[in-house]
Scaffold this motif. Structure first.
Motif, short mmCIF file in Angstrom:
data_model
loop_
_atom_site.label_atom_id
_atom_site.label_comp_id
_atom_site.label_asym_id
_atom_site.label_seq_id
_atom_site.Cartn_x
_atom_site.Cartn_y
_atom_site.Cartn_z
N GLY A 54 5.77 9.37 -11.99
CA GLY A 54 4.41 9.76 -12.57
C GLY A 54 3.45 9.96 -11.43
N PRO A 55 2.26 10.28 -11.48
CA PRO A 55 1.34 10.92 -10.40
C PRO A 55 0.66 9.59 -9.82
CG PRO A 55 0.26 10.93 -12.62
CD PRO A 55 1.67 10.54 -12.98
N TYR A 56 0.85 8.43 -10.28
CA TYR A 56 0.08 7.53 -9.51
C TYR A 56 1.01 6.09 -8.90
CZ TYR A 56 -2.64 9.39 -13.08
OH TYR A 56 -3.68 10.24 -13.86
N VAL A 57 2.13 6.27 -8.96
CA VAL A 57 3.11 5.22 -8.38
C VAL A 57 4.22 5.67 -7.45
CG1 VAL A 57 4.75 3.28 -8.98
CG2 VAL A 57 2.68 3.74 -10.33
N LYS A 58 4.37 5.02 -6.31
CA LYS A 58 5.42 5.54 -5.51
C LYS A 58 6.21 4.13 -5.31
CE LYS A 58 4.45 8.24 -2.11
NZ LYS A 58 3.81 8.61 -0.90
N GLU A 59 7.42 4.32 -5.27
CA GLU A 59 8.33 3.16 -4.98
C GLU A 59 9.37 3.03 -3.67
OE1 GLU A 59 10.22 1.16 -9.20
OE2 GLU A 59 10.49 3.50 -9.08
N TYR A 60 9.72 2.14 -3.04
CA TYR A 60 10.50 2.02 -1.88
C TYR A 60 11.70 1.18 -2.40
CZ TYR A 60 6.30 3.95 0.65
OH TYR A 60 5.54 4.85 0.99
N ASP A 61 12.90 1.62 -2.25
CA ASP A 61 14.16 1.07 -2.59
C ASP A 61 15.04 0.80 -1.36
OD1 ASP A 61 16.45 0.27 -3.43
OD2 ASP A 61 16.65 1.86 -5.06
N PHE A 62 15.09 -0.44 -1.18
CA PHE A 62 15.71 -0.69 0.03
C PHE A 62 17.50 -0.75 -0.05
CE2 PHE A 62 11.59 -2.33 -0.13
CZ PHE A 62 11.08 -1.74 1.28
N GLY A 63 18.03 -0.43 -1.09
CA GLY A 63 19.65 -0.34 -1.54
C GLY A 63 20.07 -1.70 -1.89
N ASN A 64 19.15 -2.86 -2.11
CA ASN A 64 19.93 -4.10 -2.53
C ASN A 64 18.87 -4.51 -3.66
OD1 ASN A 64 20.88 -6.65 -2.74
ND2 ASN A 64 20.54 -7.26 -0.48
N ARG A 65 19.40 -4.67 -5.00
CA ARG A 65 18.76 -5.02 -5.84
C ARG A 65 18.58 -6.52 -6.00
NH1 ARG A 65 19.82 -4.79 -12.18
NH2 ARG A 65 17.74 -4.91 -13.07
N ASN A 66 19.24 -7.37 -5.09
CA ASN A 66 19.13 -8.80 -4.97
C ASN A 66 18.22 -9.30 -4.02
OD1 ASN A 66 20.24 -11.28 -5.95
ND2 ASN A 66 21.20 -11.39 -3.92
N LEU A 67 17.29 -8.22 -3.30
CA LEU A 67 16.31 -8.82 -2.53
C LEU A 67 15.39 -9.86 -2.91
CD1 LEU A 67 15.23 -5.73 -0.42
CD2 LEU A 67 16.53 -7.58 0.44
N ALA A 68 14.86 -9.60 -4.27
CA ALA A 68 13.64 -10.45 -4.75
C ALA A 68 12.55 -10.46 -3.74
CB ALA A 68 14.38 -11.85 -4.96
N PRO A 69 11.98 -9.63 -3.68
CA PRO A 69 10.87 -9.40 -2.94
C PRO A 69 9.69 -10.16 -3.72
CG PRO A 69 11.05 -7.24 -3.81
CD PRO A 69 12.16 -8.06 -4.05
N TYR A 70 8.99 -11.11 -2.71
CA TYR A 70 7.89 -11.93 -3.18
C TYR A 70 6.55 -11.47 -2.69
CZ TYR A 70 10.55 -15.61 -5.93
OH TYR A 70 10.83 -16.24 -7.10
N ALA A 71 6.04 -12.48 -2.16
CA ALA A 71 4.63 -12.20 -1.64
C ALA A 71 4.76 -11.02 -0.63
CB ALA A 71 4.14 -13.41 -0.69
N ILE A 72 3.59 -10.26 -0.62
CA ILE A 72 3.48 -8.84 0.08
C ILE A 72 2.17 -8.73 0.68
CG2 ILE A 72 2.91 -7.57 -2.16
CD1 ILE A 72 4.44 -5.37 -1.02
N LYS A 73 2.03 -8.14 1.71
CA LYS A 73 0.68 -8.08 2.52
C LYS A 73 0.74 -6.61 2.97
CE LYS A 73 -3.15 -9.20 4.65
NZ LYS A 73 -4.49 -9.60 3.84
N ALA A 74 -0.43 -5.96 2.67
CA ALA A 74 -0.92 -4.65 3.27
C ALA A 74 -1.46 -4.91 4.40
CB ALA A 74 -1.69 -3.95 2.27
N ALA A 75 -1.11 -5.05 5.83
CA ALA A 75 -1.63 -5.65 6.94
C ALA A 75 -2.21 -4.64 8.09
CB ALA A 75 -0.46 -6.45 7.63
N SER A 76 -2.61 -5.07 9.13
CA SER A 76 -3.15 -4.18 9.86
C SER A 76 -2.02 -3.14 10.40
CB SER A 76 -3.55 -4.93 11.35
OG SER A 76 -2.54 -5.66 11.85
N ARG A 77 -2.47 -2.20 11.27
CA ARG A 77 -1.74 -0.94 11.95
C ARG A 77 -0.93 -0.27 10.88
NH1 ARG A 77 1.83 -3.20 16.58
NH2 ARG A 77 2.48 -0.90 16.87
N GLY A 78 -1.37 -0.19 9.27
CA GLY A 78 -0.76 0.42 8.37
C GLY A 78 0.51 -0.14 7.87
N TYR A 79 1.09 -1.21 8.50
CA TYR A 79 2.24 -1.82 8.15
C TYR A 79 2.14 -2.72 6.61
CZ TYR A 79 4.39 -0.58 12.40
OH TYR A 79 4.82 0.12 13.75
N VAL A 80 3.14 -2.63 5.71
CA VAL A 80 3.33 -3.40 4.78
C VAL A 80 4.41 -4.62 4.85
CG1 VAL A 80 3.65 -3.78 2.32
CG2 VAL A 80 2.38 -1.72 3.15
#
Length: 468
Positions: free
Chosen positions: A41-67
């Motif tokens: 849709g118009p409001y959501v963008k996804e990033y797929d790393f090719g491994n559904r088993n990653l189980a991404p947990y805690a996330i941080k939008a940090a300095s220098r624009g990195y996540v």
């Protein structure tokens, strides 16, 4: 009046200190690649790393624009460049699965995160690409949420212990503050910093309904207070503080957003809109962050990211994509970026995503009254208006704070129109008939009236009082 339990510094149980376990003397293994980027849709963008088993947990939008985020199942710390999709995944030298429920960045750019099963706090210096680990003294404490204060002190909760932990940057040691007034079968859940107070939520595991509450650490004296609330909270997880000092919490059991007056302890509940995947279960919000007059939060089972604007009495929720199996994506963790975009992890899908809230909103709904009063057996008509800046098809619904999942218990709600299609620039009037049954429980509640499009939900809230 507020009653509190105050324990001076000398009486606190400050439990031992362990020096860091040791630096990793060589650069960790690092994998590099590019994520596949797609839009929902118009409001959501996804990033797929090719491994559904990653189980991404805690996330941080940090300095220098990195996540940054921690992949639990693969024990990796990812650095994502959102502009290009390029990533670097650093292998964490852990002994077992890294269950990272908290992640933050200090002023030097060092990343800090928890590892619950290991009972460790990890740090990572991006400059020299070195990990360090710090052991939590209390066995089985399960360090959970984490934040770094302006002085560089790393604070963390302990999900299965009645303590708050911290690491001083000068001592490089872990210490724990025992929270007075809590039994051994209790845990601290979330942290929020406001001036010289470090607020926290807690939960007791002694009862099946998981009662809990709020307290704070005075950062000047390290004394601890528990706030006496006007009513108990159940499975209070998320916590944040707005600029006025008011506390905002979400309850992961009840699907409610809670405001708490820190002086009087009075509690007011707001219902989110109805759940999308399992309506009877509600939305189960997890965490909250206050910024710029908004309270942002994620909805675990509801599969949405939203914010509430108290001054405008407006709730805005963006729908997330469904999982590969057609269920919710387990967006358990999120981070607010300076741009007001919200980054979130999809634990069961191995992806991360970002929500960009539309501004201005493409449609609005408003109630022509801020309060409705009903007597049992009585009824009232609430006039509503909707307007659109672009063509939209809307459906309408109402939820309330009198139940855990937003169901209007004891209240019947009927819209004059269940749905409407509006052209760009068009406005329409409708009404909501509210009827209180003879069995409706008297009390003060909040009512949430929602207009839903394919990808977005916009709601207005008002007070609802049921008289005896």
């Amino acid at each position: 009046m507020r009653r509190s339990l105050l324990i001076p510094l000398a009486a606190l149980a400050v439990i031992g200190a362990l020096l860091l376990l040791g630096f990793v003397n060589q650069a960790p293994l690092a994998a590099r690649g590019g994520a596949r980027v797609s839009s929902y849709g118009p409001y959501v963008k996804e990033y797929d790393f090719g491994n559904r088993n990653l189980a991404p947990y805690a996330i941080k939008a940090a300095s220098r624009g990195y996540v940054w985020f921690v992949a639990s199942n693969t024990s990796q710390l990812f650095r994502l460049d959102p502009a290009t999709g390029a990533y670097v995944a650093y292998k964490i030298p852990s002994s077992r699965t890294v269950s990272a429920w908290g992640l933050d960045e200090d002023a030097n750019g060092t990343l800090w995160f928890t590892s619950g099963y290991e009972n460790l706090i990890w740090s990572f210096d991006p400059q020299n690409e070195r990990f360090s680990s710090y052991a939590v003294p209390r066995a089985g404490a399960f360090p959970g949420r984490l934040l770094v204060d302006p002085k560089g002190v790393v604070w963390f909760t302990e999900f299965y212990a009645p303590s708050i932990g911290y690491i001083s940057p000068s001592a490089h040691a872990v210490r724990e503050l025992r929270v007075p007034g809590l039994g051994e079968k209790a845990g601290t859940i979330e942290l929020a910093l406001a001036g010289q107070r470090l607020w926290f939520t807690w939960v007791s595991y002694e009862k099946s309904d998981l009662p809990g509450g709020v307290g704070y650490v005075d950062l000047n004296t390290l004394s601890v207070q528990l706030l006496q609330l006007s009513r108990p909270l159940y499975l209070a997880s998320g916590l944040t503080v707005d600029p006025s000092g008011r506390l905002w919490l979400v309850q992961h059991g009840p699907s409610l957003l809670i405001s708490v007056d820190p002086v009087t302890g009075s509690v007011l509940s707001y219902s989110t809109s109805a759940g999308l995947v399992y309506p009877s279960s509600g939305n189960l919000p997890y965490w909250a962050v206050a910024s710029d007059g908004r309270v942002y939060f994620n909805e675990h089972i509801g599969n949405k990211i939203g914010f509430y604007s108290p001054e405008a009495r407006q709730l805005v929720e963006v729908k997330l994509p469904l999982s590969a199996s057609g269920s919710f994506v387990n967006a358990i963790f999120f981070s607010l970026a300076p741009s007001r975009d919200v980054w979130f992890s999809e634990v069961t899908e191995g992806k991360v995503g970002v929500v960009h809230f539309p501004d201005p909103l493409p449609f609005q709904i408003a109630a022509l009254a801020n309060q409705v009063t009903l007597s049992r057996g009585g009824q009232a008509v609430l006039p509503l208006s909707v307007s659109a800046k672009e063509p939209v098809a809307l459906k309408f619904e109402a939820t309330g704070s009198m139940s855990n999942n937003g169901t209007l218990v004891g209240i019947r709600a009927s819209f004059s129109e269940a749905q409407a299609s509006l052209a760009a620039g068009q406005a329409a009037q409708l009404s909501l008939l509210l009827e209180a049954t003879n069995g409706a429980a008297p009390g003060r509640y909040t009512l949430t009236v929602t207009a839903s499009s394919q990808y977005l939900q916009v709601s207005t809230t008002l007070e609802l009082e049921v008289m005896p």
